[in-house]
Design a protein around this motif. Structure first.
Motif, short mmCIF file in Angstrom:
data_model
loop_
_atom_site.label_atom_id
_atom_site.label_comp_id
_atom_site.label_asym_id
_atom_site.label_seq_id
_atom_site.Cartn_x
_atom_site.Cartn_y
_atom_site.Cartn_z
N MET A 20 0.83 -1.21 0.00
CA MET A 20 0.00 0.00 0.00
C MET A 20 0.86 1.26 0.00
SD MET A 20 -3.07 -1.11 2.54
CE MET A 20 -4.17 0.22 2.08
N ARG A 21 2.12 1.09 -0.25
CA ARG A 21 3.06 2.20 -0.41
C ARG A 21 3.33 2.96 0.88
NH1 ARG A 21 0.07 4.01 -5.37
NH2 ARG A 21 -0.53 5.72 -4.02
N ASP B 69 6.79 1.21 -4.74
CA ASP B 69 5.64 1.66 -5.55
C ASP B 69 5.38 0.76 -6.76
OD1 ASP B 69 8.01 2.47 -6.51
OD2 ASP B 69 7.54 4.61 -6.63
N ASP B 81 -5.75 4.56 -5.13
CA ASP B 81 -4.50 5.31 -5.01
C ASP B 81 -4.58 6.31 -3.87
OD1 ASP B 81 -1.86 5.98 -6.34
OD2 ASP B 81 -2.82 7.95 -6.33
N PHE B 84 -4.61 4.53 -0.52
CA PHE B 84 -3.25 4.11 -0.14
C PHE B 84 -2.48 5.28 0.43
CE2 PHE B 84 -2.42 0.13 -2.93
CZ PHE B 84 -3.55 -0.45 -2.40
N ARG B 85 -2.64 6.44 -0.23
CA ARG B 85 -1.91 7.62 0.23
C ARG B 85 -2.31 7.97 1.66
NH1 ARG B 85 -2.81 12.45 1.33
NH2 ARG B 85 -4.94 12.48 0.55
N ALA B 88 -0.74 5.59 4.04
CA ALA B 88 0.70 5.84 4.16
C ALA B 88 0.96 7.09 5.01
CB ALA B 88 1.33 6.00 2.78
#
Lengths: 436, 167
Positions: A20-21, B69, B81, B84-85, B88
């Motif tokens: 998931m980065r 990545d 996306d 995920f950000r 993170a």
């Protein structure tokens, strides 16, 4: 709950987070704290983490990391790369594929003052790519040789990755540096052989340049003495035990500033740029280091590392076969994982196995780094290839990968040689022991 | 926030220059003047603590922490996306928040114990509290990024422009 189960599931959660980065350092750190907390309770787990943070940052020996990064950052801005390239070109340019040979040589020489592959590839490509394209080199050979030449940067000391390996495994960083030297030189020679073979088969890919006179050849060496001096000072100092690797890094960084200043390339602005780059790289590296050391504790507390090495030593396999399996795992992982991440994630798990099988820790470090280097130029994710692609936008990614293939083969042969003949790596640190 | 992070990173750079100088003075002193700096180790240690922590905010702001990545926006689509950000960024807040919290506790303990460095007998608590402060700023930076993700992208573009113009 069974500690092994906690350990295993935490590692699985870690993989999900990484996918998931979530930045590698954060993910490893959080999983480490969480897993250890489940095994020994939250309060001791947090105390342990606090101790790791404090001991990793407030640490004399680890100043080696930012100092070597700074040395490379300053060297990259000193304009030395173009003179190195010029020197190698004067000597090798008249051969077939001469510019590609010069690229490999200059990458190797630049690696002697820079500890990072990506930085080596980025710096050298700025000089070498335009030159090779001007002389109608095939794009695949031009880009391939810069991408491959870059990976020499990680092995020839100083090497940031070897430093991190040394810290994680408590191996001698000085020995690791010395052990990386001969395999690094062999890589340079091996890659030059590759260029010669490729241009022998397809002469049109790398036409020979003009011959230079002896006077020109000697004149071209003028710019290289600075690098030779600095390298001799830093690595010679470590070899003869004049100073510790950490002090060598301080001397090296200062030396890089000195070289840049003498060449009139040191302004407040470049110093600021180099420092900011170093600050960011170091903060990133220390975050990962804290994460990796925390995760390391989980591997120990959960008994996972112990269970794994027990399992492997229980297998009916010769040590060399186990090593072969480990290296193949690295090769596969290298295709998808970042070099640094790979070392920090896997070494805590594989290292106990390797040691229990009777392998030398310093030798294993060099082999791991050689395998990890490959990951920088193999598809689908090859950091060096991406960097070259950024510099030569019109060249197709597939073409760069095609150009890299012969170098990958050469590197695999070299790895097998170092695995079968550990003395290639170990003779230098062994002779150095006499001086300490 | 951008300015604070940048200023702290520059201060971190200064710390590193000081560390480098101390080491040179120590080596030169030991070999040529027969007078090593007996307190070089403790000064470098404290300097390193400050160096690493002071660089954390800028690194976070510019998304300098490396991640894997493989799954990029082209594969997973913009909604995943973004999710995920957020995960993170949130991980960053928690991780650096824990570091800040533990450094604060450590600072109190060092203060209560009256811990000093071995040679110069400098009190260590101010350094630990400064490290705590830097960790708080870094955590705050991660929180700002969670809310304003475009901030770091703007900085990155600006960086690339600088690089392409400045060589």
């Amino acid at each position: 709950m069974d500690p092994i189960f906690i350990g295993t599931s935490t590692f699985l959660i870690l993989l999900v987070l990484l996918a998931m980065r979530v930045p590698i350092g954060f993910a490893m750190g959080l999983c480490g704290i969480g897993g250890v907390a489940l095994i020994i309770g939250p309060a001791p787990a947090f105390s342990l983490f606090a101790a790791t943070v404090y001991e990793t940052t407030v640490n004399f020996d680890l100043s080696i990391i930012p100092l070597f990064v700074l040395m490379g950052a300053v060297a990259a801005r000193s304009g030395l790369s173009s003179e190195l390239y010029g020197a190698f070109n004067a000597w090798l340019g008249s051969f077939r594929g001469g510019l590609a040979l010069a690229t490999i040589g200059a990458c190797g020489a630049f690696a002697a003052i820079c500890g990072s592959s990506v930085a080596t590839a980025a710096t050298m490509s700025q000089v070498a790519l335009p030159e090779m394209r001007k002389f109608n080199y095939a794009d695949s050979l031009a880009t391939g040789s810069v991408a491959a030449g870059g990976i020499i940067g990680i092995l020839i000391p100083p090497s940031v990755v070897l430093v991190l390996y040394g810290i994680l495994t408590e191996s001698s960083i000085g020995d690791l540096f010395l052990a990386g030297f001969a395999p690094g030189i062999l890589t340079v020679i091996g890659f030059m052989v590759v260029v010669s073979i490729v241009t022998y088969i397809w002469p049109e890919m790398g036409p020979a340049g003009e011959k230079t006179s002896i006077a020109q050849k000697i004149h071209a060496l003028k710019g290289t003495w600075a690098i030779i001096t600095l390298f001799a000072l830093v690595i010679g100092g470590i070899y003869f035990g004049v100073f510790t690797p950490t002090e060598a890094a301080g001397v090296g960084a200062m030396g890089a500033f000195g070289i840049a200043a003498m060449r009139g390339r040191l302004s407040i602005e470049t110093a600021k740029e180099a420092l900011l780059e170093t600050v960011q790289t170091s903060a990133m590296l220390f975050t990962i280091l804290i994460g990796a050391l925390t995760l390391n504790k989980l591997a120990i507390f959960s008994g996972l590392a112990f269970a794994l090495s027990n399992f492997v030593s229980g297998l009916d396999m010769t040590p060399l076969a186990v090593m072969g399996v480990i290296l193949i795992i690295y090769l596969i992982l290298g295709c998808i994982l970042d070099a640094l991440a790979m070392i920090l994630l896997t070494v805590p798990i594989f290292f106990p196995i390797v040691i229990s099988l009777g392998f030398d820790p310093v030798w294993f470090g060099v082999v791991v780094v050689m395998v990890v280097e490959l990951g920088l130029i193999t598809p689908p994710i090859g950091m060096n290839v991406f960097i070259i692609k950024g510099m030569a936008q019109d060249v197709k990614l597939s073409e760069i990968y095609a150009g890299v293939i012969p170098f990958v083969l050469a590197q695999i042969i070299l790895i097998i040689a170092v695995v079968l003949f550990p003395a290639i790596a170990l003779w230098l640190p062994e002779t150095a022991a006499a001086f300490r | 926030m951008v300015r604070i992070a940048r200023a702290m990173a520059l201060i971190a750079g200064l710390f590193l220059l000081i560390i480098m100088s101390i080491m040179i003075v120590d080596v030169v002193g030991r070999y040529f003047l027969n007078a090593p700096l007996t307190y070089s180790v403790e000064l470098v240690e404290l300097g390193m603590g400050l160096f690493v922590l002071f660089g954390l905010a800028e690194t976070t702001l510019r998304r300098g922490h490396i991640s894997v990545d493989i799954l990029n926006v082209g594969i997973i689509g913009p909604i995943a996306d973004n999710a995920f950000r957020i995960v993170a960024d949130f991980a960053g807040i928690v991780f650096m928040g824990v570091i800040a919290w533990r450094l604060l506790l450590h600072g109190f303990r060092v203060y209560d114990d009256g811990l000093f460095t071995q040679v110069l007998e400098l009190p260590t608590f101010p350094v630990v509290f400064l490290m705590f402060g830097a960790a708080v700023v870094a955590t705050a930076t991660a929180a700002v990024l969670l809310i304003k993700p475009n901030l770091s992208y703007a900085l990155q573009n600006q960086n690339e422009q600088n690089q392409s113009t400045g060589g």
